[in-house]
Design a protein around this motif. Sequence first.
Motif, short mmCIF file in Angstrom:
data_model
loop_
_atom_site.label_atom_id
_atom_site.label_comp_id
_atom_site.label_asym_id
_atom_site.label_seq_id
_atom_site.Cartn_x
_atom_site.Cartn_y
_atom_site.Cartn_z
N ARG A 44 9.60 3.87 -2.50
CA ARG A 44 8.34 4.33 -1.90
C ARG A 44 8.38 5.85 -1.82
O ARG A 44 9.35 6.44 -1.37
N VAL A 45 7.28 6.48 -2.26
CA VAL A 45 7.16 7.93 -2.18
C VAL A 45 6.50 8.32 -0.86
O VAL A 45 6.90 9.27 -0.21
N ASN A 46 5.45 7.61 -0.49
CA ASN A 46 4.78 7.87 0.81
C ASN A 46 4.23 6.60 1.38
O ASN A 46 4.17 5.60 0.78
N TRP B 232 3.16 4.29 -9.43
CA TRP B 232 2.08 3.36 -9.14
C TRP B 232 1.62 3.62 -7.72
O TRP B 232 2.43 3.72 -6.80
N TYR B 233 0.32 3.75 -7.52
CA TYR B 233 -0.24 3.86 -6.18
C TYR B 233 -1.15 2.66 -5.96
O TYR B 233 -2.08 2.41 -6.73
N THR C 147 10.02 -4.20 0.51
CA THR C 147 10.33 -3.71 1.86
C THR C 147 9.54 -2.43 2.07
O THR C 147 8.80 -1.99 1.19
N SER C 148 9.71 -1.79 3.20
CA SER C 148 9.00 -0.55 3.46
C SER C 148 9.52 0.59 2.59
O SER C 148 8.85 1.61 2.45
N GLN D 211 0.83 -1.20 0.00
CA GLN D 211 0.00 0.00 0.00
C GLN D 211 0.87 1.26 0.00
O GLN D 211 1.83 1.36 0.75
N GLY D 212 0.53 2.18 -0.89
CA GLY D 212 1.24 3.45 -0.97
C GLY D 212 1.67 3.77 -2.39
O GLY D 212 1.34 3.05 -3.33
#
Length: 144
Positions: free
Chosen positions: A142-144, A58-59, A122-123, A46-47
Amino acid sequence: MMLFEKKRKTGLFLPIAALLLCLITSCSGETDALQDEESIDWSLLQGEWTSTTTQDHWYFDNDGTGLYWDASESNREEAATGSGKFRWQNTATGINIYHWQTALGDYSDPDTGNPFLVRSLTSSYMTWTENNGKGADETFRRVN
């Protein structure tokens, strides 16, 4: 004469056994394409993710929906109007993407033969391979 018969049977057995071993080994590669769900924490998906080599974003939402956009052509808000909407589903063979069809107002069937295979998640980073594991790996941050 009996010794010759044993030698011929043994002589045929070894090549056949070697051929069977090769076939079994080559077929086992098909299971490599299956997603190893136990080793991936899918809650980390998710994110928003951006490619480290392109401007693809991609979100993924945890409800199975998402947005895709190329930052050189559009933004998240434009993608949300329909052009970049998608549904996603994780299966044993990878992540299947159902793209939004604006003309039809609904989601199309995914190309289930070409899922995205997540190699690591991963995160902070995700790596996947397109085309059912036959494409090149692509890494996302990951952006957010």
